[in-house]
Scaffold this active site. Structure first.
Site, PDB file in Angstrom:
ATOM      1  CD  GLU A   1       1.410 -10.391  56.947  1.00 29.58           C
ATOM      2  OE1 GLU A   1       0.794  -9.857  57.883  1.00 29.58           O
ATOM      3  OE2 GLU A   1       1.095 -10.260  55.758  1.00 29.58           O
TER       4      GLU A   1
ATOM      5  CB  CYS B   1       1.697 -11.373  67.121  1.00 30.32           C
ATOM      6  SG  CYS B   1       0.521 -12.429  66.307  1.00 30.32           S
TER       7      CYS B   1
ATOM      8  CB  CYS C   1      -3.512 -21.293  58.223  1.00 29.68           C
ATOM      9  SG  CYS C   1      -4.294 -22.195  59.591  1.00 29.68           S
TER      10      CYS C   1
ATOM     11  CB  CYS D   1     -11.094 -20.228  60.339  1.00 31.65           C
ATOM     12  SG  CYS D   1     -10.350 -21.465  61.423  1.00 31.65           S
TER      13      CYS D   1
ATOM     14  CB  CYS E   1      -8.995 -16.580  59.565  1.00 33.46           C
ATOM     15  SG  CYS E   1      -7.221 -16.343  59.710  1.00 33.46           S
TER      16      CYS E   1
ATOM     17  N   GLY F   1      -0.893 -19.415  60.728  1.00 36.47           N
ATOM     18  CA  GLY F   1      -0.745 -20.852  60.935  1.00 36.47           C
ATOM     19  C   GLY F   1      -1.321 -21.381  62.227  1.00 36.47           C
ATOM     20  CD  GLU F   2      -3.737 -24.806  65.455  1.00 35.27           C
ATOM     21  OE1 GLU F   2      -4.577 -23.891  65.479  1.00 35.27           O
ATOM     22  OE2 GLU F   2      -3.178 -25.230  66.494  1.00 35.27           O
TER      23      GLU F   2
ATOM     24  CB  SER G   1      -3.567 -18.622  69.817  1.00 33.44           C
ATOM     25  OG  SER G   1      -4.910 -18.581  69.391  1.00 33.44           O
TER      26      SER G   1
ATOM     27  CB  SER H   1      -9.465 -20.161  68.156  1.00 33.76           C
ATOM     28  OG  SER H   1      -8.319 -19.372  68.173  1.00 33.76           O
ATOM     29  CG  LEU H   2     -15.393 -22.022  72.096  1.00 35.12           C
ATOM     30  CD1 LEU H   2     -15.045 -23.488  71.938  1.00 35.12           C
ATOM     31  CD2 LEU H   2     -15.956 -21.769  73.499  1.00 35.12           C
ATOM     32  CG  HIS H   3     -13.480 -18.018  67.205  1.00 37.14           C
ATOM     33  ND1 HIS H   3     -13.032 -17.043  68.053  1.00 37.14           N
ATOM     34  CD2 HIS H   3     -12.385 -18.411  66.495  1.00 37.14           C
ATOM     35  CE1 HIS H   3     -11.736 -16.846  67.872  1.00 37.14           C
ATOM     36  NE2 HIS H   3     -11.317 -17.675  66.940  1.00 37.14           N
TER      37      HIS H   3
ATOM     38  CG  ASN I   1      -9.424  -7.307  63.356  1.00 42.39           C
ATOM     39  OD1 ASN I   1      -9.782  -6.237  63.834  1.00 42.39           O
ATOM     40  ND2 ASN I   1      -8.640  -8.142  64.007  1.00 42.39           N
TER      41      ASN I   1
ATOM     42  CB  CYS J   1      -6.723 -11.202  65.192  1.00 43.22           C
ATOM     43  SG  CYS J   1      -6.028 -11.021  66.794  1.00 43.22           S
TER      44      CYS J   1
HETATM   45  N1  SAH Z   1      -4.454 -21.090  64.440  1.00 45.53           N
HETATM   46  C1  SAH Z   1      -4.395 -20.431  65.722  1.00 45.53           C
HETATM   47  C2  SAH Z   1      -3.775 -19.036  65.615  1.00 45.53           C
HETATM   48  C3  SAH Z   1      -4.575 -18.141  64.756  1.00 45.53           C
HETATM   49  S1  SAH Z   1      -4.555 -16.414  64.871  1.00 45.53           S
HETATM   50  C4  SAH Z   1      -5.781 -20.355  66.308  1.00 45.53           C
HETATM   51  O1  SAH Z   1      -6.744 -20.720  65.627  1.00 45.53           O
HETATM   52  O2  SAH Z   1      -5.913 -19.957  67.464  1.00 45.53           O
HETATM   53  C5  SAH Z   1      -4.990 -15.906  66.446  1.00 45.53           C
HETATM   54  C6  SAH Z   1      -6.443 -15.525  66.691  1.00 45.53           C
HETATM   55  O3  SAH Z   1      -6.986 -14.600  65.734  1.00 45.53           O
HETATM   56  C7  SAH Z   1      -7.339 -16.734  66.662  1.00 45.53           C
HETATM   57  O4  SAH Z   1      -8.185 -16.736  67.768  1.00 45.53           O
HETATM   58  C8  SAH Z   1      -8.111 -16.506  65.376  1.00 45.53           C
HETATM   59  O5  SAH Z   1      -9.297 -17.217  65.372  1.00 45.53           O
HETATM   60  C9  SAH Z   1      -8.299 -15.006  65.396  1.00 45.53           C
HETATM   61  N2  SAH Z   1      -8.744 -14.420  64.111  1.00 45.53           N
HETATM   62  C10 SAH Z   1      -8.625 -14.950  62.882  1.00 45.53           C
HETATM   63  N3  SAH Z   1      -9.197 -14.127  61.967  1.00 45.53           N
HETATM   64  C11 SAH Z   1      -9.667 -13.051  62.628  1.00 45.53           C
HETATM   65  C12 SAH Z   1     -10.335 -11.842  62.234  1.00 45.53           C
HETATM   66  N4  SAH Z   1     -10.596 -11.569  60.963  1.00 45.53           N
HETATM   67  N5  SAH Z   1     -10.658 -10.959  63.207  1.00 45.53           N
HETATM   68  C13 SAH Z   1     -10.368 -11.197  64.498  1.00 45.53           C
HETATM   69  N6  SAH Z   1      -9.735 -12.315  64.929  1.00 45.53           N
HETATM   70  C14 SAH Z   1      -9.375 -13.231  64.012  1.00 45.53           C
END
Ligand code: SAH
Length: 361
Positions: free
Chosen positions: A100, A113, A120, A124, A127, A174-175, A206, A228-230, A307, A350
């Site tokens: 996508e 994007c 991937c 996580c 996601c 993907g990463e 990212s 992506s720390l989270h 999301n 995202c």
């Molecule tokens: N693999 C990369 C790119 C992933 S997508 C990474 O981990 O950064 C880009 C961003 O969207 C990342 O920060 C990812 O953690 C975030 N993301 C993934 N699922 C999500 C969701 N359901 N809601 C909001 N952000 C999300």
């Protein structure tokens, strides 16, 4: 030279996999001068021409050599879905899968994007892409192909005037750092003046934080980073992102700090992405931990309202809680923004990217 040509005759190459250096090598291989590589890239990436016959400044001999040894092949768009906020999602067919690509129009810029892998491998828990599994790395032609197709679509759109593509973010499926070699070649093409000619200042990678790849990248080329720390501690991050068990927060941030020492593009600090999850990482205690973690990292924090995904036990934090969290960080001197969610109605936001073709437009 004849042997090389014979080899190429039986194994035609897709020229979209070559950055300028590789294209020049290829030209030498077919007994042509380097400047032909610049011209060819110009035809492909600036004039959007994928047919050798139309390349008017090429001799018939060169056109024939190209036809016999190579081709220009993009992936193709299966479906285009447009959101009420004008975000566009394209489902793109690649060998053994669907990826996508999302175009996000804003007042003064157009952000694309793009995906770096089919699926991937990181799994996580928040996601949709990660939960869907991993097929393979994208080829360079499939990475730059997404941009080429999007340019065409945006330029030729008659229904709505779209802002041209100005920014590229590797935030699709993907990463990107697990596809490092192809990522670097693709970056060369995107930023090359003979390629898409988009400044590296406008391209963001990212990553969930693959430490060896970050170290390698730092030696090869500079990029703008989003991490992506989270989570504000390893217990939470281990639960959300299994990759944290291999590369924990402290070692990741140490690596980021080293990366920043060699980086010009991140002078204003890297972006720290932090998903807001109800009762998981959204309290003031977490904000305090986050401040401690980032005290020596030049960074800006991007809070991302999570999301929704079907079948998930997770919940997005309330707007009130996100605002309180954000204000707390700002009061403590951390630059903080809240990401505006776009394209949610078409599952283009995202973490909602699954390559699911059954979506009703
Ligand atoms: N693999 C990369 C790119 C992933 S997508 C990474 O981990 O950064 C880009 C961003 O969207 C990342 O920060 C990812 O953690 C975030 N993301 C993934 N699922 C999500 C969701 N359901 N809601 C909001 N952000 C999300």
């Amino acid at each position: 030279m004849n042997i090389d040509l014979h080899y190429l005759n039986t194994n035609k190459v897709n020229l979209l996999n070559f950055d300028r250096k590789k294209m020049q090598n290829f030209m030498h291989l077919i007994d042509e001068k380097s400047f032909r590589a610049d011209q060819l890239m110009h035809w492909i990436y600036q004039r959007f021409c994928n047919n050798f016959s139309y390349m008017t400044n090429f001799t018939e001999c060169l056109k024939n050599k190209l036809k016999n040894t190579s081709f220009i092949q993009f992936p193709y768009i299966l479906k285009e879905i447009v959101s009420i906020d004008h975000t566009i999602k394209w489902l793109i067919s690649v060998q053994n899968g669907i990826i996508e690509t999302i175009y996000i129009p804003e007042k003064k810029r157009g952000t694309l994007c793009i995906s770096s892998q089919v699926g991937c491998p990181l799994t996580c828990t928040f996601c949709a892409t990660g939960m869907q599994g991993f097929k393979r790395n994208l080829l360079v032609s499939e990475i730059v192909g997404q941009i080429w197709l999007a340019y065409q679509k945006i330029n030729n759109n008659t229904k709505h005037v779209y802002f041209p593509i100005t920014n590229i973010v590797f935030m699709g499926m993907g990463e990107p750092l697990l596809n490092l070699k192809n990522l670097i070649t693709a970056l060369n093409i995107i930023s090359d003046t003979c390629g898409f000619n988009i400044s590296k200042k406008k391209i963001v990678i990212s990553t969930a934080g693959i430490i060896p790849a970050l170290n390698k990248l730092s030696k090869i080329c500079d990029v703008k980073l989003a991490i992506s720390l989270h989570a504000s501690n390893n217990t939470i991050r281990n639960r959300l992102m299994p990759i944290n068990k291999r590369y924990n927060i402290q070692s990741l941030l140490k690596t980021v700090l080293r990366f920043l020492q060699n980086s010009k593009l991140n002078k204003n600090g890297i972006t720290i992405e932090y998903i807001m999850l109800h009762n998981i990482n959204d309290s003031i205690v977490h904000a305090k931990e986050l401040i401690k973690l980032l005290y020596n990292i030049p960074s800006k924090i991007n809070l991302i309202p999570w999301n929704y995904l079907p079948n998930s036990h997770l919940k997005c934090s309330s707007i009130t809680k996100i605002n309180i969290f954000s204000k707390y960080l700002i009061n403590k001197g951390l630059m903080t923004t809240i990401r505006k969610t776009r394209g949610q109605d078409i599952q283009a936001a995202c973490g909602q990217l699954t390559g699911n073709n059954n979506y009703k437009s």
